[in-house]
Design an enzyme around this catalytic site. Structure first.
Site, PDB file in Angstrom:
ATOM      1  N   ASP A   1       2.511   0.561   2.085  1.00 13.58           N
ATOM      2  CA  ASP A   1       1.936   1.134   0.864  1.00 13.58           C
ATOM      3  C   ASP A   1       2.211   2.630   0.777  1.00 13.58           C
ATOM      4  O   ASP A   1       1.545   3.343   0.040  1.00 13.58           O
ATOM      5  CB  ASP A   1       0.435   0.859   0.787  1.00 13.58           C
ATOM      6  CG  ASP A   1      -0.331   1.465   1.960  1.00 13.58           C
ATOM      7  OD1 ASP A   1       0.318   2.017   2.886  1.00 13.58           O
ATOM      8  OD2 ASP A   1      -1.575   1.390   1.959  1.00 13.58           O
TER       9      ASP A   1
ATOM     10  N   HIS B   1       0.097   3.552   5.066  1.00  9.35           N
ATOM     11  CA  HIS B   1      -0.189   2.808   6.288  1.00  9.35           C
ATOM     12  C   HIS B   1       1.096   2.219   6.862  1.00  9.35           C
ATOM     13  O   HIS B   1       1.970   1.767   6.125  1.00  9.35           O
ATOM     14  CB  HIS B   1      -1.195   1.690   6.007  1.00  9.35           C
ATOM     15  CG  HIS B   1      -2.522   2.199   5.548  1.00  9.35           C
ATOM     16  ND1 HIS B   1      -2.867   2.262   4.216  1.00  9.35           N
ATOM     17  CD2 HIS B   1      -3.571   2.692   6.247  1.00  9.35           C
ATOM     18  CE1 HIS B   1      -4.092   2.768   4.106  1.00  9.35           C
ATOM     19  NE2 HIS B   1      -4.536   3.038   5.324  1.00  9.35           N
TER      20      HIS B   1
ATOM     21  N   SER C   1      -7.727   4.870   9.646  1.00  9.83           N
ATOM     22  CA  SER C   1      -7.153   3.528   9.565  1.00  9.83           C
ATOM     23  C   SER C   1      -5.848   3.393  10.331  1.00  9.83           C
ATOM     24  O   SER C   1      -5.496   2.291  10.765  1.00  9.83           O
ATOM     25  CB  SER C   1      -6.920   3.151   8.100  1.00  9.83           C
ATOM     26  OG  SER C   1      -6.082   4.101   7.461  1.00  9.83           O
TER      27      SER C   1
END
Length: 231
Positions: free
Chosen positions: A192, A195, A47
């Site tokens: 978070d 990320h 991600s």
């Protein structure tokens, strides 16, 4: 350690536990996207790669390099290996492949994750011998010190040592200092605590972009011999 003994270096598709087939759909889209593109740089990973594509700095720094983004959230090294073995490198001849994966290898030791990253580098070298590989170091994670943060640090040390002197692979520690003096990570850098925010992506991407330009210039005979970044 062989691939059979190391789950992090055994090519494995993601198990479709949610039942919507999104991971395989993304893989097929990446294979299709590569058929009519001529990228100088290909990014592949989890991600942290995928979300980079949504930031303005991607358009500023990497779009001019005709970069492709093959990031999928949640991927570990074994998933990237499967994708690379199943078509994502078949129709392109990039000059550089950027690899950023490993923080999602939960349950794997630092040594196993390192083995998975080394297997990715070897596979890219075999499938794309003209390309250089840039491995981005794993970032610290979690607001406070924790075992995963320490494991990522160990992976970085092992990968740096494994790639030292490699003629076609380079390790870049892209962490600009996300951990503060009190051991915490700010939500301004990692929203978070895993990320990156747009603010967090900026120094990472600029350091990477600088290295990519140096590598591209060197391959074109326009640059001085590359010196590996200092530890």
């Amino acid at each position: 350690m062989s691939g059979e003994e190391n789950p992090a270096s055994k090519p494995t598709p993601v198990q479709d536990v949610q039942g919507d087939g999104r991971w395989m759909s993304l893989h097929h889209r990446f294979v299709a996207d590569s058929k009519d593109k001529e990228p100088e740089v290909v990014f592949i990973g989890d991600s942290l790669v995928q979300l980079m594509h949504q930031c303005e700095i991607w358009r500023e720094l990497f779009s001019p390099l005709h970069a492709l983004n093959f990031g999928i959230g949640g991927d570990g090294t074994q998933h990237v290996l499967w994708r690379l073995e199943n078509g994502e490198l078949e129709h392109i001849r990039p000059k550089i492949v950027v690899v950023w994966v490993g923080t999602n290898n939960h349950g794997h030791t630092a040594e196993q994750v390192t083995g998975g990253i080394k297997a990715i580098v070897q596979l890219v070298n075999e499938r794309q011998p003209q390309a250089r590989v840039v491995v981005l170091g794993l970032l610290p994670r979690g607001q406070h010190p924790n075992p995963l943060r320490e494991k990522n640090r160990q992976v970085n040390e092992l990968v740096r040592a494994a790639l030292a002197g490699h003629p076609r692979a380079h390790f870049l520690d892209a962490d600009p200092g996300f951990v503060h003096s009190d051991g915490t990570i700010s939500h301004h850098d990692m929203y978070d605590y895993l990320h990156l925010s747009r603010l967090g992506y900026t120094p990472v991407c600029r350091a990477l972009h600088s290295l990519l330009l140096r590598l591209l210039a060197q391959d074109q005979g326009q640059g001085a011999p590359l010196l590996e970044p200092a530890p």
